[in-house]
Design a protein around this motif. Structure first.
Motif, mmCIF file in Angstrom:
data_model
loop_
_atom_site.group_PDB
_atom_site.id
_atom_site.type_symbol
_atom_site.label_atom_id
_atom_site.label_comp_id
_atom_site.label_asym_id
_atom_site.label_seq_id
_atom_site.Cartn_x
_atom_site.Cartn_y
_atom_site.Cartn_z
ATOM 1 N N GLY A 41 34.219 36.122 -49.736
ATOM 2 C CA GLY A 41 35.311 35.099 -48.403
ATOM 3 C C GLY A 41 34.442 33.611 -47.947
ATOM 4 O O GLY A 41 33.563 33.513 -49.000
ATOM 5 N N GLU A 92 39.946 36.152 -55.638
ATOM 6 C CA GLU A 92 40.468 37.486 -54.634
ATOM 7 C C GLU A 92 39.171 37.081 -53.416
ATOM 8 O O GLU A 92 38.351 37.936 -53.955
ATOM 9 C CB GLU A 92 40.518 38.724 -55.555
ATOM 10 C CG GLU A 92 41.070 39.269 -53.678
ATOM 11 C CD GLU A 92 43.038 38.784 -53.780
ATOM 12 O OE1 GLU A 92 43.447 39.081 -52.768
ATOM 13 O OE2 GLU A 92 43.242 38.293 -54.880
ATOM 14 N N PHE A 93 39.631 36.216 -52.498
ATOM 15 C CA PHE A 93 38.930 35.787 -51.496
ATOM 16 C C PHE A 93 39.274 36.142 -50.293
ATOM 17 O O PHE A 93 40.365 35.859 -50.381
ATOM 18 C CB PHE A 93 37.797 35.017 -52.268
ATOM 19 C CG PHE A 93 38.100 33.568 -51.914
ATOM 20 C CD1 PHE A 93 38.664 33.040 -50.550
ATOM 21 C CD2 PHE A 93 38.840 33.128 -53.048
ATOM 22 C CE1 PHE A 93 38.808 31.982 -50.797
ATOM 23 C CE2 PHE A 93 39.270 32.157 -53.667
ATOM 24 C CZ PHE A 93 39.566 31.133 -52.560
ATOM 25 N N ARG A 94 38.433 35.714 -48.785
ATOM 26 C CA ARG A 94 39.379 35.941 -47.693
ATOM 27 C C ARG A 94 38.734 34.610 -47.038
ATOM 28 O O ARG A 94 37.883 34.382 -47.407
ATOM 29 C CB ARG A 94 38.605 37.230 -46.728
ATOM 30 C CG ARG A 94 37.457 37.016 -46.197
ATOM 31 C CD ARG A 94 37.331 38.251 -45.195
ATOM 32 N NE ARG A 94 35.630 37.862 -45.045
ATOM 33 C CZ ARG A 94 35.120 38.961 -45.044
ATOM 34 N NH1 ARG A 94 35.057 39.324 -46.118
ATOM 35 N NH2 ARG A 94 33.851 38.276 -44.300
ATOM 36 N N LEU A 95 39.943 34.348 -46.286
ATOM 37 C CA LEU A 95 39.538 32.643 -45.744
ATOM 38 C C LEU A 95 39.375 32.814 -44.435
ATOM 39 O O LEU A 95 40.371 33.870 -43.866
ATOM 40 C CB LEU A 95 40.879 31.917 -46.039
ATOM 41 C CG LEU A 95 41.114 30.592 -44.593
ATOM 42 C CD1 LEU A 95 39.656 29.953 -45.631
ATOM 43 C CD2 LEU A 95 42.236 30.097 -45.039
ATOM 44 N N MET A 122 49.985 31.725 -50.263
ATOM 45 C CA MET A 122 48.552 32.607 -50.372
ATOM 46 C C MET A 122 49.008 33.653 -49.507
ATOM 47 O O MET A 122 49.989 33.855 -48.569
ATOM 48 C CB MET A 122 47.651 32.167 -49.594
ATOM 49 C CG MET A 122 46.651 32.495 -49.236
ATOM 50 S SD MET A 122 45.346 31.225 -48.635
ATOM 51 C CE MET A 122 44.790 32.439 -47.641
ATOM 52 N N HIS A 125 47.478 38.809 -46.446
ATOM 53 C CA HIS A 125 46.103 39.923 -46.054
ATOM 54 C C HIS A 125 44.409 39.160 -46.561
ATOM 55 O O HIS A 125 43.493 39.937 -45.997
ATOM 56 C CB HIS A 125 46.027 40.910 -46.869
ATOM 57 C CG HIS A 125 45.984 41.029 -48.323
ATOM 58 N ND1 HIS A 125 46.581 40.321 -49.151
ATOM 59 C CD2 HIS A 125 45.043 40.686 -49.654
ATOM 60 C CE1 HIS A 125 46.892 40.316 -50.780
ATOM 61 N NE2 HIS A 125 45.421 40.114 -51.222
ATOM 62 N N ARG A 126 44.412 38.281 -47.094
ATOM 63 C CA ARG A 126 43.272 37.555 -47.729
ATOM 64 C C ARG A 126 42.725 36.625 -46.227
ATOM 65 O O ARG A 126 42.277 35.957 -45.951
ATOM 66 C CB ARG A 126 43.867 36.316 -48.623
ATOM 67 C CG ARG A 126 43.657 37.252 -49.848
ATOM 68 C CD ARG A 126 44.177 36.165 -51.162
ATOM 69 N NE ARG A 126 42.860 34.562 -50.960
ATOM 70 C CZ ARG A 126 43.235 33.659 -52.150
ATOM 71 N NH1 ARG A 126 43.647 34.103 -52.050
ATOM 72 N NH2 ARG A 126 42.669 33.085 -51.925
ATOM 73 N N LEU A 127 43.778 36.892 -45.156
ATOM 74 C CA LEU A 127 42.754 36.005 -44.090
ATOM 75 C C LEU A 127 42.866 36.766 -43.128
ATOM 76 O O LEU A 127 42.990 37.989 -42.896
ATOM 77 C CB LEU A 127 44.762 35.342 -43.166
ATOM 78 C CG LEU A 127 45.300 34.013 -43.086
ATOM 79 C CD1 LEU A 127 46.262 33.527 -42.134
ATOM 80 C CD2 LEU A 127 44.320 33.006 -44.072
ATOM 81 N N GLU A 128 41.107 36.054 -42.601
ATOM 82 C CA GLU A 128 40.662 36.995 -41.735
ATOM 83 C C GLU A 128 40.383 36.042 -40.333
ATOM 84 O O GLU A 128 39.951 34.916 -40.115
ATOM 85 C CB GLU A 128 39.592 37.316 -41.598
ATOM 86 C CG GLU A 128 38.268 37.933 -40.977
ATOM 87 C CD GLU A 128 37.005 39.066 -41.617
ATOM 88 O OE1 GLU A 128 36.940 39.722 -41.743
ATOM 89 O OE2 GLU A 128 36.205 38.612 -41.437
ATOM 90 N N ASP A 258 31.751 31.011 -58.049
ATOM 91 C CA ASP A 258 31.983 31.302 -57.000
ATOM 92 C C ASP A 258 31.122 30.394 -55.651
ATOM 93 O O ASP A 258 31.669 30.212 -54.794
ATOM 94 C CB ASP A 258 32.421 32.942 -56.692
ATOM 95 C CG ASP A 258 31.195 33.151 -56.337
ATOM 96 O OD1 ASP A 258 29.284 32.847 -57.441
ATOM 97 O OD2 ASP A 258 31.356 34.510 -56.591
#
Length: 283
Positions: A41, A92-95, A122, A125-128, A258
């Motif tokens: 992330g 595939e990673f989160r923001l 986007m 599910h990739r948002l936190e 990455d």
């Protein structure tokens, strides 16, 4: 007192026009998985390129934005800009995005997030979203907005854990996805048995409640090793990479990496060795 008041007013007036004048920018700091070394992330961190004072850090202007009510508009800009920045990065990673108490009391936040996701393509599910316990000073309003964000598919993390007045009861009041261990415990973890005990207790508690843990402020290899041994899932900090502009991350990911090329050499070698062997870091 007069000088301080004038400086604060000057900053507030400048802040009202900073976005329109292109003075606000975002830097991104990677978050790595401690067992594999992979970047899982990026946290978006706000900066203000002030025309007279130079680069200002959040602590220098966010309290003014919060007190003046400007934080809502500023926060909307951060969400739109960050989602637009990272949507096309490969992988595939989160923001991770920080939310202030004022933002979580404003139902307009949901429309902002919805629009940003729709414009960028986007997945939610990739948002936190990261919050602190101040959000729950108005428990009903805070919980309602967080529930709606979760309904969209986003995750919710509690930041600065261990430094508030009611951290343990905080975990009972809401079902978080992640606990972020405050940097004050990470800073002393190599020299303080108490800090080690607290970090260990937090990781075990989070695991028991079905939450993952991320340690902030990692600056030395010894801290990283101890966090791994104590069961922490993830880490971020200057040891791994200082926050950098979006272009640096984008260029690295486009090249199949990455992290940008200025990642610390010894940790890069450790990750390459893991990838070659197909194994994970061991305690």
């Amino acid at each position: 007192l007069d000088r301080v008041a004038r400086e604060r007013l000057s900053l507030e007036l400048g802040l009202r026009e900073a976005v329109g004048r292109g003075q606000m920018l975002l830097h991104y700091q990677p978050i790595i998985a401690l067992q594999t070394g992979a970047t899982v992330g990026y946290e978006a961190l706000l900066r203000w390129q002030h025309p007279e004072r130079g680069m200002l850090m959040p602590a220098e202007f966010l309290p003014i934005a919060e007190a003046s009510g400007l934080i809502v508009a500023l926060g909307d800009w951060v969400i739109r800009r960050a989602v637009a920045d990272v949507a096309d990065w490969p992988g595939e990673f989160r923001l991770a995005l920080n939310l202030s108490p004022n933002q979580t009391r404003n139902s307009h936040l949901i429309a902002t997030v919805d629009a940003a996701l729709a414009a960028s393509g986007m997945p939610a599910h990739r948002l936190e979203f990261e919050i602190t316990e101040q959000v729950f000073h108005d428990a009903a309003a805070g919980s309602a907005i967080l529930d709606r964000l979760r309904d969209l598919g986003a995750a919710i993390a509690v930041a600065d854990f261990g430094t508030g007045y009611s951290s343990l009861s905080f975990l009972r009041r809401y079902r978080f996805d992640r606990v972020k261990i405050d940097r004050s415990f990470v800073r002393d973890i190599e020299t303080s048995d108490e800090a080690q005990a607290i970090v260990s207790a937090i990781t075990r508690l989070a695991q028991a409640l079905g939450m993952r843990t991320t340690a902030e402020g990692v600056e030395r290899p010894g801290q990283l090793d101890l966090l791994r041994k104590l069961g922490c899932d993830e880490a971020q900090g200057f040891l791994i990479l200082k926050p950098v502009e979006a272009a640096a991350i984008e260029q690295a990911r486009a090249g199949g990496q990455d992290l940008p090329s200025n990642e610390i050499e010894d940790y890069r070698e450790a990750r390459q060795a893991m990838a070659a062997s197909g194994g994970a870091m061991r305690n």
